[in-house]
Design an enzyme around this catalytic site. Structure first.
Site, mmCIF file in Angstrom:
data_model
loop_
_atom_site.group_PDB
_atom_site.id
_atom_site.type_symbol
_atom_site.label_atom_id
_atom_site.label_comp_id
_atom_site.label_asym_id
_atom_site.label_seq_id
_atom_site.Cartn_x
_atom_site.Cartn_y
_atom_site.Cartn_z
ATOM 1 C CB THR A 1 15.044 51.734 5.407
ATOM 2 O OG1 THR A 1 15.509 50.478 6.207
ATOM 3 C CG2 THR A 1 15.837 51.806 4.148
ATOM 4 C CB THR B 1 9.795 48.051 7.399
ATOM 5 O OG1 THR B 1 11.103 47.373 7.279
ATOM 6 C CG2 THR B 1 9.614 48.868 6.215
ATOM 7 C CB THR C 1 -2.831 30.342 14.878
ATOM 8 O OG1 THR C 1 -2.247 29.414 14.343
ATOM 9 C CG2 THR C 1 -3.429 31.615 14.384
HETATM 10 N N1 ASP Z 1 15.846 48.008 10.159
HETATM 11 C C1 ASP Z 1 15.186 49.125 9.569
HETATM 12 C C2 ASP Z 1 14.259 49.611 10.701
HETATM 13 O O1 ASP Z 1 13.328 48.824 10.812
HETATM 14 C C3 ASP Z 1 14.453 48.230 8.279
HETATM 15 C C4 ASP Z 1 13.453 49.239 7.497
HETATM 16 O O2 ASP Z 1 13.401 50.372 8.034
HETATM 17 O O3 ASP Z 1 12.877 48.585 6.773
HETATM 18 O O4 ASP Z 1 14.447 50.630 10.930
#
Ligand code: ASP
Length: 340
Positions: free
Chosen positions: A14, A90, A277
């Site tokens: 992103t 992310t 877990t």
């Molecule tokens: N879908 C994106 C990715 O993982 C989300 C992000 O970057 O926060 O590339």
């Protein structure tokens, strides 16, 4: 004092995305965009070189090949830089940071993963602070001139976390990562406060990379209503070498005989069954309840407080290095990179 030099690696995510006017979805975009948005990068006396992956990817598309490319890149450029910052989506950042932590052996320099929840060109972006602080952390040195944080980490929303202890906990808030079973390695406020006692240092002098990965791993999340068919399929399939069993609480699973029999059959056939877990924090203790004890008796290995992401990455690397499952099982219980 000489300036630190950092290699900034852009894989996608992103942070560098832009809205496609055709369908209004976010798509990876040119790296020049990021540098233009953060002129501050030129201001704090760190030399920054950049490397862009091709193609750029949404991290949902990360494959082990991306980790291999990253590991090789860091290995090849290791002597030329004081630290590395990896811009990454992310969604799978905790997997990639875990993987790199096990693939890079004898690491004495920082490898800081970061990204953002909003693209860097957007007015309320969290990307700028994440990027600037990551560079500062990657460039930080101690009194003796060594790296302050010579490990693979995730920096996000003021927290520096050990990579193989991290999990993404929020799809919406800037505050998106935690390491529930381990303290933060640093917190960024007015000052960058490092938690020096918690930082991992290796005794090895030279970097080695483990790029051979064996991905024959399945993850089985135990849940009420799981059927014998599903459990057998996941635990006994011939193409699978290891199964991560995501269990309840402190490592408990279904006590029904059919389930324990399948687990035992899987272990006796030589497969590795690793117990982690489903809880965000706390650890597996198969001696606490009768249902956990049955798994231990069947030959299941405890993953202690390892995250699923770390367990997967550790298995890929250990199995890639050895064809001997008994040896892999033993190493799973060893603390290799501060994951335990
Ligand atoms: N879908 C994106 C990715 O993982 C989300 C992000 O970057 O926060 O590339």
């Amino acid at each position: 004092m000489t300036h630190s030099s950092i290699l900034l690696i852009y894989t996608g995510g992103t942070i560098g995305m832009r809205e496609d006017p055709a369908d209004h979805t976010l798509k990876p975009y040119d790296f020049a965009n990021i540098m233009a948005e953060v002129p501050e990068l030129g201001k704090f006396g760190v030399e920054i070189d950049t490397y862009t992956f091709s193609p750029l990817i949404d991290s949902s598309d990360v494959e082990p090949q991306v980790w291999q490319e990253l590991a090789k890149l860091i290995y090849d450029r290791y002597d030329s830089y004081d630290g590395f910052v990896v811009l990454h989506g992310t969604d799978t950042m905790a997997y990639s940071a875990s993987a790199l932590s096990f693939m890079l052996e004898g690491l004495n320099k920082p490898v800081i993963f970061t990204g953002s929840q909003l693209p860097i060109g957007w007015p309320r972006t969290d990307g700028k602070e994440n990027l600037i602080s990551s560079i500062e952390i990657a460039a930080a040195r101690d009194e003796n001139g060594g790296a302050t944080v010579p490990e693979v980490c995730i920096y996000f929303d003021s927290r520096l976390l050990r990579g193989n202890r991290s999990v993404k906990i929020n799809a919406e808030q800037f505050d998106a990562f935690r390491s529930p079973n381990y303290p933060e390695l640093a917190v960024a406020g007015i000052n960058l406060r490092f938690n020096r006692d918690c930082i991992h240092h290796t005794s090895q002098k030279n970097l080695r990379i483990n790029t051979q990965l064996d991905t024959r791993v399945a993850i089985l999340k135990v849940h009420p209503g799981i059927t014998e068919h599903v459990a057998r399929h996941m635990l006994c399939d011939e193409g699978i070498r290891a199964v991560i069993l995501e269990t309840y609480g402190s490592g408990n699973s279904i006590s029904k005989k059919w389930f324990t029999d399948i687990v035992r059959e899987s272990c006796e056939s030589g497969k590795i069954v690793l117990n982690v877990t489903q809880c965000l924090s706390g650890e597996v203790d198969m001696e606490r309840y009768a249902t956990g004890k049955e798994l231990a008796k069947a030959g299941v290995v405890s993953g202690h407080e390892m995250t699923t992401e770390a367990a997967l990455a550790k298995l890929f690397v250990l199995m890639g290095r050895s064809a001997d499952n008994t040896q892999v099982k033993r190493q799973l219980s060893e603390n290799l990179r501060g994951e335990l």
